[in-house]
Each structure stands twice: as structure tokens, then as C-alpha cells.
Design a protein around this motif. Structure first.
Motif, mmCIF file in Angstrom:
data_model
loop_
_atom_site.group_PDB
_atom_site.id
_atom_site.type_symbol
_atom_site.label_atom_id
_atom_site.label_comp_id
_atom_site.label_asym_id
_atom_site.label_seq_id
_atom_site.Cartn_x
_atom_site.Cartn_y
_atom_site.Cartn_z
ATOM 1 N N UNK A 1 0.437 -1.387 0.262
ATOM 2 C CA UNK A 1 -0.220 -0.138 0.107
ATOM 3 C C UNK A 1 0.964 1.382 0.085
ATOM 4 N N UNK A 2 1.945 1.511 0.393
ATOM 5 C CA UNK A 2 2.443 1.777 1.105
ATOM 6 C C UNK A 2 4.024 2.282 -0.465
ATOM 7 N N UNK B 1 2.895 1.718 -3.592
ATOM 8 C CA UNK B 1 1.918 1.489 -4.644
ATOM 9 C C UNK B 1 1.086 3.988 -3.823
ATOM 10 N N UNK B 2 1.305 3.902 -2.618
ATOM 11 C CA UNK B 2 0.993 5.279 -2.848
ATOM 12 C C UNK B 2 2.217 6.358 -3.188
ATOM 13 N N UNK C 1 2.716 6.312 -6.809
ATOM 14 C CA UNK C 1 1.380 7.418 -7.015
ATOM 15 C C UNK C 1 2.395 9.303 -7.381
ATOM 16 N N UNK C 2 2.133 9.048 -5.290
ATOM 17 C CA UNK C 2 2.318 10.445 -5.678
ATOM 18 C C UNK C 2 3.632 10.679 -4.243
ATOM 19 N N UNK D 1 4.408 13.431 -2.990
ATOM 20 C CA UNK D 1 3.984 14.359 -1.825
ATOM 21 C C UNK D 1 3.037 13.772 -1.059
ATOM 22 N N UNK D 2 1.961 13.152 -1.653
ATOM 23 C CA UNK D 2 0.932 11.957 -0.913
ATOM 24 C C UNK D 2 1.962 11.695 0.590
ATOM 25 N N UNK D 3 2.600 10.643 -0.170
ATOM 26 C CA UNK D 3 3.122 10.095 0.694
ATOM 27 C C UNK D 3 3.636 10.747 1.878
ATOM 28 N N UNK D 4 4.495 11.325 1.683
ATOM 29 C CA UNK D 4 4.540 12.399 3.051
ATOM 30 C C UNK D 4 4.119 12.961 3.228
ATOM 31 N N UNK D 5 2.790 13.313 3.404
ATOM 32 C CA UNK D 5 1.248 14.263 4.353
ATOM 33 C C UNK D 5 1.092 12.552 4.590
ATOM 34 N N UNK D 6 1.120 11.170 4.085
ATOM 35 C CA UNK D 6 0.748 10.305 5.017
ATOM 36 C C UNK D 6 1.398 9.507 6.140
ATOM 37 N N UNK D 7 2.811 10.479 5.640
ATOM 38 C CA UNK D 7 3.422 10.191 6.681
ATOM 39 C C UNK D 7 4.705 8.650 6.544
ATOM 40 N N UNK D 8 4.871 8.904 5.191
ATOM 41 C CA UNK D 8 5.931 7.215 4.227
ATOM 42 C C UNK D 8 6.256 8.483 4.176
ATOM 43 N N UNK E 1 12.884 5.134 2.786
ATOM 44 C CA UNK E 1 12.664 4.387 3.398
ATOM 45 C C UNK E 1 12.018 2.879 2.247
#
Lengths: 364, 534
Positions: A227-228, A230-231, A234-235, A237-244, A248
Motif C-alpha cells: 500500500x505504501x 503504491x501510494x 503515485x504521489x 507528496x501524498x506519501x509524505x503527507x501520510x507519513x510514509x 524508506x
């Protein structure tokens, strides 16, 4: 709103691309004065017409499954790993070191150990480009392709200077211990009393590859890490926002990708050559890119595409053997398939989408 | 080649007859009739997805209509592409400017309209033309300034100049005031009035009812691909227009009781931030938000609000240096590193400013997006794998409670309208019941019906005793929701106001970086606006 039904997306589009590629190949064969129907017959019979043909087709397909999966995992993280060639070569080194270091009593013990060796060496070879991408922003396409050359040079050195048995003129390692030889599919068939694929290289690794497809599918679509990945793919900046953490995920995805590419060595080094030779990968790392493209970066698509490319490889070899179609033409056919299924995908997809839209509108 | 149609005396500048356009099963425009008389400002309003942009794209040659007729100046015309549109005298100012950042104003103006192979004669002619236009319509811009050095307001003027240089008689502006301060918007309106008085025809696409009332002569309302009404602006009212847009009665202001603030939730002291490029984005921010209150941060985009939200959300920009102190419920938060996950666990919910880039993964299904950022929550795990059944159930429940339409959790986020996308994000963040909710541009690109809903949820969260930090460039929204208003300019808090005591003019001054009392016109630096840096 999806533009067209799923079956059209995953089956019809690649199929039409394939037919187009074959059609143009047929024209090329015609142009050099051979018969396309004859050529197709030789290819199909040579690759799929006998258990002997299948024995080679499955062997090649096994290589392509691993390298295709390697490209797939990296792709989902938005990374284009074109270093499968070098990672698979290093995987071969890992396999050789593990198998030569210990007098393995049985292949069932040797296989997991060799898999670890292959995966670790392949993964570590991908780690440096991954690290450079994550920390320094060095583009992974550039670094992985450069690492292919470094791997080739390194293996050359290691084989000539370190692994070559004393007195041998051949830049290859010593043969692996007899007990560590993997069972061929032909031996396994024999155990069930079947005559199948005598003298062919297909071996138990094929099943490992199929299991790898399943595991990669679970990883990408069922696990949190997937999930991480794929997120992030795709994006960012979205990943950073979600704490990914981008660092890593980049590193982990490339480690898995490199490990999968490295695992190919189980098939070609441990299963077939039974020693490490120069250029053992034979371009399978690059074919993996085409396989992933055509398989639409889905493990089961990769499985099917790998079988197709296994067929092209084996059938192409037969074509060169039995007709006067030159071996280079096989490369042309493969290139056409890659061109149509990968690069020109939209050429087929977009008109097809329009047709489906029109159909739907007609019904509505 | 289509020549500019001969103007028929008294014929309307634009007439559309029965325009229809479908994208697959979606009927974006249904049998649209529109008459825009010459020399008027015509507003087109409608919710997101009502078909305004499609209609304008047809007029500008991006799409071909499935059916219908376009008449320019009384003559029928087929618009194949934007070149045809330009030749027919139509100019378009997009919401996102189409300017080359490292070209000068002059170079941008002649780009694509050069007279020949050599640039010098074109540049000279453009310079003279620009001078004339500048004096005629208050369109002053330094022709030799680089676009990247200009404020957003000035960049917009360049877009208008580009259109006029191409001899546009009809000017279409898509959401032109979204990025402007009130003073800049006023200036734009003066320019538009000037153009109208010179006989130009202007179409203004907006969702701001106030602007429609202020500047347009006529207004057309679109709803679900249809033109539901065309009226004289003087004969209508904001509430009537809102009702026409949504198809039902709408509350334009949220009903809310006075706040009952409790203990401090967020305390920010002397927060400074220097980004990787060495630019100081935040210059000493002090903020307090208590439980049960909404602090609204007003300001023109690009004055440090985004950086503030990111820092509070736990993911400062890469390479940024931070100083100061942030306390959440009394506990100091770390200023180094990026860990949005830890911030969520500490009780901070965050609806980011850009839902399409940050808040959602557009290719993920709605249910996957409902877990986004909370994907490691224990209830979503099932051993080594994710518990998809649990996430799906949670998503379905949230979709129902927030009335997300269509209520299909399997649909990819990109297939929902802006408002429904935002509802997914708000549902995800609000339903975790955070002690502090950060919410940036909550209703950007969101239709009126959804705005009302989202505003109610924000107030409900406040009434449940939670702290809310609201960042918005929509002054109306700030005024409607906030219990206190802080205005940001150039990385500073210019001042705090209470909503019932604040006037638009007063806030507008602060937004432009001046203490009230100075006339706002002088407030805007001639070229180097704060947003121009971004």
C-alpha cells in the motif's frame, strides 16, 4: 467511470498489439524471401509442439518471470529499475559463493541457502542506486544501467582471478557439488512415470517463480508495505503527507526488486549451468522490462508475458536452426512485440476505448 | 482559414444555439442556449462539474460540440482550435496562467504572435502597443520584467494584455480572482469595466456570488450541464442565484453559537522557517488555539500558510531549517525530521490544501483513500496483511455519513467530483476525532451544496471541544467560520481580528502587508508582490 471493461484492458489490448507485431514481422519475413506461415509453424512447433520445446520455453519463461517481477515491484514505487541485468548477474555470484562454500548434502538444503545468496547479492546491487536516488536524487535509470556495466566488469574479474579453478582456461567457476544440482522438470515427470522434456533445462525453479508471482501479488495488493509502495509511486507528496518516508520506500522497493532479479540466478546458474559462467544472464534483465510492460505490472500478467517471451526465445532459436531466417530477425520480432505492447500501447488502447465508448453510448 | 465574421449591426457578440457535448455517458453540456450582447460583462456561475469549463472550452476550440451552433457577431462559425478562436476575436485568461516564467512580459506577449522570423520588429511593435493598452485600461506592467518576478495580479494583467494584443474583442476569464487580494481584485474589476466601456465583451466564470453581483451586467446559471437561467444581474439576488445553482435553498452562512474556548491545544512561539533555497518563509509566528475554537488564517496564497500547515502536520519541506517552539496540549513537538504519522498519533488531523496531490491518491479507490495516513491503524491490520474487509466497512460507513456521491467505495478517487473528493478527505480526518484539526482551503473547487456540509462539520468539531486551524484564501469563508482571524503576510502574522469587528477592507489591508489606515492602493508593491516569489 472506466473507459472500457477490464477484460478489454488486460487481454484484448495486448492481444491486438501482439497480432500487429506479428503481422509486421510477417511482412519482414516476406521481404527477405521466406514464408511467414512456414516460420510461424517452425516457431510454434519448436517451442510448444513437443515436451522438448516446452522444456526450453518454460526455462526461459522462468528467467523472465523473475526479472519481470523485479521491474514490476520497482514500477509500483514509481522507480524504473533497468538494472535487472546486473542484479541477476550479481545474484549468480551469490549463488556460486553459497554453493561452492559448503559441501551441500542435498539440493533441498542448498536451494533455500542459494536463494538467500541470490536475493542478498541482487538486493545489495540495487541498494546503492536506491540510496543514491533517495538521498542524492541521482536518477535511478542512469545509476542502475551503469551498475549493469560495473556488474559485468566485476564478474569478469572475479571469475578470471578468483573463482576460476587452477589450470582451467575457461572464465567460469568450478562446477557446483553434485548433490546441489536442482531436479529438472524431466526428472520430476519421470518420478510420476512420465516421459517429459528429456535433456531440457527447465527445473524446479519454475515453481519457485510461480510462487514468487503469488507473493509479489500479496505484497503489492494486500500488504501494508505494498500500500505504501503504491501510494509513494503515485504521489510522493501524498506519501509524505501520510507519513510514509520516501527514503524508506525507495530503498525497500529497490531491495525487493533487486532480490527478485537476483533470484533468477537460481534458474540459470544453479538449475541450468550448474556453475557460474560469464554473461550468464544473456539479456534476460532487459527482457524483464518488456515482460513487465506487457504484463501491465501485474504479477499474473508478468507470468503470461514471460511465457510469451519464453516462446519467442525458444521458437526463435528453432527458426534460426531449421530455416534460413537469420537469428537477428528473431530480435526484430521480439523488438516489434516490445514496441507494440509497451511503447505503442496507446496506439491500440485509445481507438479501442473510443469504440467501447461508442458502443456504450449506442446502448444507453 | 476562417476570417473574422462580419459584425452584423446589433447582433450579440456571442450566441450559442443548442450546444451539446457528451464525454462517454456523461452529458457535460445539454442543449445550451446563450446570448451575450456586445459590450457587456456576462457572468457564468454554476457548481463544479456544472459544465461551465466545457462550454468555454468549446468556445475556445478545445472541444468540438456534438450538436449546436456558435455565432460570433451574428455570423455562424466553426471553431476547430484555439487559433480559429483567436482569429475570431476570442481571448481566454485561464485560471492557471499560461506564461513562460523566465521570459519577459514583452516576450510572453508576442509568443506565438510574432510578425516574422526576426524578433526585434515584433518586440518593438508590442512595446508600443503595450504602452497604449496600459494607459487606456490601467494595465500597467513593466514590459521588461521577468514573469517569475511579478506578483500574481500582475501576471494576470499580462494574460489580459496577451489577449488584447491578439485583438480580442471577447475576453473570457476563468475564476480570475481566486489568487488575488481584495485590492487586486478591485483593480481587476476596474480594468474589466474599462474594457467593457470600450466596447469589449467579457465573460466571467466564477463561483463567487459577490463578484457576480458586483461586476456583471447579466448572469447565466448552469446546473448539471444545462443552462437553467439567464437574468439581468440587477434583477436578481445572491440567494436566488445560489438556489438556482444548487436546485434547492442553501444557507450561505453557517449557523453557529458563540465559541466556548477551553484549555490551549496549540501554542506556537517564534516559529521561523528557512527553506532549502535559503528563503525565509516564516518569520516568527506566534499562535494560540484553544479547545473549542476556530482560528482562521486569512491571506493571499503563498505567504507562508502552506509551510505553516506542513510544519504543524509534521512534514516540513525537505532541507528546511526550523526555529521556535510548538506545543500540542502542553507537550513540545519536535521540529526536525518528517513524521506525519507521529503527528496523527499525537491527535492532529490534517485536511491538506491540495487534496489531489496530497490528501488523496487519485488512482486509489475511495476505500483505500479512507485508510490513507491511517493505514497502519491496528484495526486495519490482519496479521501480515491489511484487513481489507475492515477498511471497506469503515469506508462505506464514512461515505454514508458524509453523503459522498456516488456511494461506491470501489470507485477511484479521481472519478469523484471535487466536492465529493473533499468529503472523503474531511470524513477521514474529522471522524478520527482529532484534538487539533488543520484544514487548508476546505472548499476550494467544492460546490455550494458540499461547502455547506463541510462548514457544518467543521463547526460541529469545534462544538465538540476540539481546536481547528483554518487556512483559506476565501475571505468569506474565514469570516463565516472563524472565532478569531489572524492575517498572514510574507511569513508573518500581521494582526488578529474578531470576525464581527473585522471589515473586508481592514483585512484586505493586512493581507497586503499594511497596517490599516494606509490606502490599500499604495499597499501593493509595484512588481514584487509576496506571491510572486513562490
Amino acid at each position: 467511470m472506466e473507459r472500457m471493461p477490464k477484460w478489454a484492458d488486460v487481454i484484448l489490448t495486448p492481444l491486438i498489439s501482439l497480432v500487429l507485431a506479428f503481422a509486421i514481422s510477417a511482412l519482414v519475413i516476406l521481404a527477405i524471401g521466406e514464408s511467414p506461415t512456414e516460420a510461424l509453424k517452425v516457431m510454434v512447433e519448436g517451442a510448444l509442439g513437443s515436451s522438448y520445446g516446452w522444456g526450453f520455453t518454460l526455462y526461459y519463461a522462468t528467467n523472465f518471470i523473475f526479472t519481470g517481477l523485479a521491474v514490476t515491484v520497482a514500477y509500483h514505487a514509481g522507480l524504473f529499475n533497468i538494472g535487472g541485468e546486473g542484479q541477476a548477474a550479481m545474484g549468480g555470484l551469490g549463488v556460486a559463493l553459497v554453493l561452492l562454500a559448503v559441501p551441500w548434502p542435498h539440493w533441498a538444503l542448498a536451494l533455500p541457502a542459494a536463494m538467500v545468496g541470490a536475493a542478498v547479492f541482487g538486493a545489495l546491487w540495487a541498494l546503492i542506486p536506491a540510496w543514491l536516488q533517495a538521498k542524492r536524487g541521482s536518477h535511478i535509470v542512469i545509476t542502475t544501467i551503469m551498475f549493469n556495466f560495473i556488474a559485468a566488469a566485476l564478474l569478469n574479474y572475479v571469475l578470471v582471478n578468483l573463482l576460476r579453478p587452477v589450470g582451467s582456461m575457461d572464465p567460469a567457476s568450478a562446477r557446483f557439488p553434485e548433490a546441489a544440482h536442482l531436479p529438472k522438470l524431466t526428472d520430476m515427470a519421470l518420478a510420476f512415470g512420465m516421459q517429459w522434456g528429456k535433456n531440457t533445462p527447465a527445473n524446479v525453479t519454475f515453481f519457485v517463480a510461480v510462487i514468487a508471482c503469488l507473493l509479489v501479488w500479496l505484497l503489492i495488493w494486500r500488504s501494508r508495505l505494498g500500500y505504501e509502495i503504491r501510494a509513494f509511486g503515485k504521489s510522493e507528496r501524498g506519501a509524505v503527507y501520510a507519513g510514509i518516508s520516501p527514503v524508506r520506500i525507495t530503498v525497500i522497493a529497490m531491495l525487493i526488486s533487486g532480490a527478485l532479479a537476483g533470484l533468477m540466478a537460481i534458474n540459470n546458474v544453479m538449475g541450468e549451468a550448474e556453475r557460474l559462467v560469464l554473461n550468464a544472464v544473456e539479456g534476460a534483465g532487459f527482457i524483464g522490462i518488456a515482460v513487465a510492460l506487457m504484463g501491465r505490472n501485474h504479477p499474473f500478467g508478468v507470468l503470461l508475458a514471460a511465457l510469451l517471451f519464453g516462446f519467442l526465445y525458444q521458437g526463435g532459436g528453432e527458426l534460426a536452426l531449421w530455416t534460413s531466417v537469420p537469428r537477428e530477425l528473431i530480435v526484430v520480432i521480439q523488438a516489434l512485440v516490445i514496441l507494440f505492447t509497451g511503447a505503442l500501447d496507446n496506439m491500440v488502447r485509445m481507438p479501442l476505448e473510443r469504440i467501447f465508448m461508442a458502443l456504450r453510448k449506442g446502448r444507453a | 482559414m476562417t476570417a473574422r465574421p462580419e459584425a452584423v449591426n446589433g447582433a450579440p457578440a456571442i450566441e450559442l444555439r443548442g450546444i451539446s457535448k457528451a464525454f462517454g455517458p456523461v452529458q457535460a453540456n445539454k442543449n445550451i442556449d446563450l446570448i451575450v450582447p456586445r459590450g457587456t460583462i456576462h457572468g457564468i456561475i454554476g457548481e463544479n462539474g456544472a459544465g461551465k469549463s466545457t462550454l468555454m472550452s468549446i468556445l475556445y476550440g478545445f472541444y468540438r460540440p456534438d450538436a449546436g451552433e456558435i455565432l460570433i457577431g451574428g455570423g455562424p462559425i466553426t471553431i476547430h482550435d484555439s487559433q480559429t478562436a483567436i482569429r475570431a476575436g476570442i481571448g481566454m485568461v485561464f485560471q492557471h496562467f499560461k506564461l513562460v516564467q523566465n521570459f519577459t512580459v514583452l516576450e510572453n506577449v508576442i509568443l506565438g504572435a510574432e510578425d516574422g522570423r526576426l524578433l526585434r520588429p515584433s518586440l518593438a511593435r508590442a512595446r508600443g502597443e503595450l504602452k497604449r493598452l496600459a494607459s487606456e485600461y490601467e494595465l500597467q506592467v513593466d514590459p521588461d520584467a521577468m514573469i517569475e518576478d511579478l506578483s500574481v495580479g500582475h501576471q494576470q494583467r499580462v494574460e489580459i494584455l496577451k489577449a488584447l494584443y491578439r485583438q480580442a474583442d471577447i475576453l473570457i476569464l476563468d475564476e480570475p480572482t481566486g489568487v488575488l487580494t481584495p485590492a487586486e481584485a478591485d483593480h481587476l474589476f476596474r480594468i474589466l469595466r474599462g474594457l467593457r466601456d470600450e466596447g469589449k465583451t467579457i465573460i466571467l466564470i466564477t463561483h463567487k456570488l459577490r463578484e457576480i453581483m458586483e461586476i456583471t451586467d447579466n448572469v447565466s446559471v448552469m446546473r448539471r450541464g444545462e443552462m437553467v437561467a439567464s437574468v439581468k444581474t440587477s434583477e436578481t439576488s445572491p440567494s436566488q442565484l445560489a438556489e438556482l445553482m444548487v436546485g434547492r435553498k442553501v444557507l450561505l452562512r453557517v449557523e453557529k453559537a458563540p465559541a466556548t474556548p477551553g484549555a490551549p491545544v496549540l501554542e506556537v512561539r517564534g516559529l521561523r522557517m528557512v527553506d532549502a533555497a535559503g528563503v525565509e518563509r516564516l518569520r516568527g509566528i506566534d499562535l494560540d488555539i484553544r479547545a473549542g475554537e476556530v482560528l482562521g488564517i486569512a491571506g493571499v496564497a503563498g505567504n507562508g500558510q502552506s509551510q505553516l500547515l506542513e510544519i504543524l502536520g509534521g512534514y516540513p519541506e525537505k532541507g528546511a531549517r526550523l526555529e521556535g517552539e510548538i506545543r500540542l496540549k502542553g507537550a513540545a513537538l519536535p521540529l526536525t525530521g518528517s513524521d506525519a504519522r507521529a503527528r496523527r498519533e499525537a491527535g492532529v488531523g490534517h485536511v491538506p490544501e491540495d487534496r489531489q496531490v496530497e490528501g488523496l491518491i487519485m488512482d486509489f479507490s475511495a476505500w483505500e483513500n479512507v485508510a490513507f495516513g491511517y493505514h497502519d491503524a491496528p484495526e486495519f491490520q490482519n496479521g501480515w496483511l491489511m484487513n481489507q474487509a475492515a477498511i471497506r466497512a469503515d469506508a462505506s460507513a464514512k461515505i454514508e455519513r458524509f453523503d459522498v456521491r456516488p456511494p461506491n467505495p470501489e470507485l477511484a478517487a479521481k472519478n469523484f467530483s471535487g466536492g465529493n473528493q473533499q468529503k472523503i478527505v474531511v470524513a477521514r480526518e474529522v471522524e478520527r476525532n482529532p484534538d487539533l484539526l488543520l484544514i487548508g482551503q476546505p472548499t476550494r473547487g467544492v460546490d455550494i451544496g458540499a461547502i455547506e456540509f463541510i462548514h457544518k462539520r467543521i463547526i460541529a468539531l469545534r462544538d465538540a471541544g476540539k481546536a481547528v486551524l483554518l487556512v483559506s484564501v476565501e475571505l468569506d469563508e474565514i469570516l463565516a467560520l472563524s472565532d478569531r482571524i489572524a492575517v498572514m503576510f510574507d511569513g508573518r502574522i500581521m494582526g488578529e481580528r474578531l470576525p464581527d469587528q473585522a471589515t473586508t477592507a481592514d483585512l484586505g489591508c493586512l493581507m497586503a502587508g499594511v497596517e490599516p489606515g494606509t490606502p490599500p492602493e499604495q499597499a501593493i508593491p509595484p512588481a514584487m508582490g509576496p506571491a510572486g516569489v513562490a
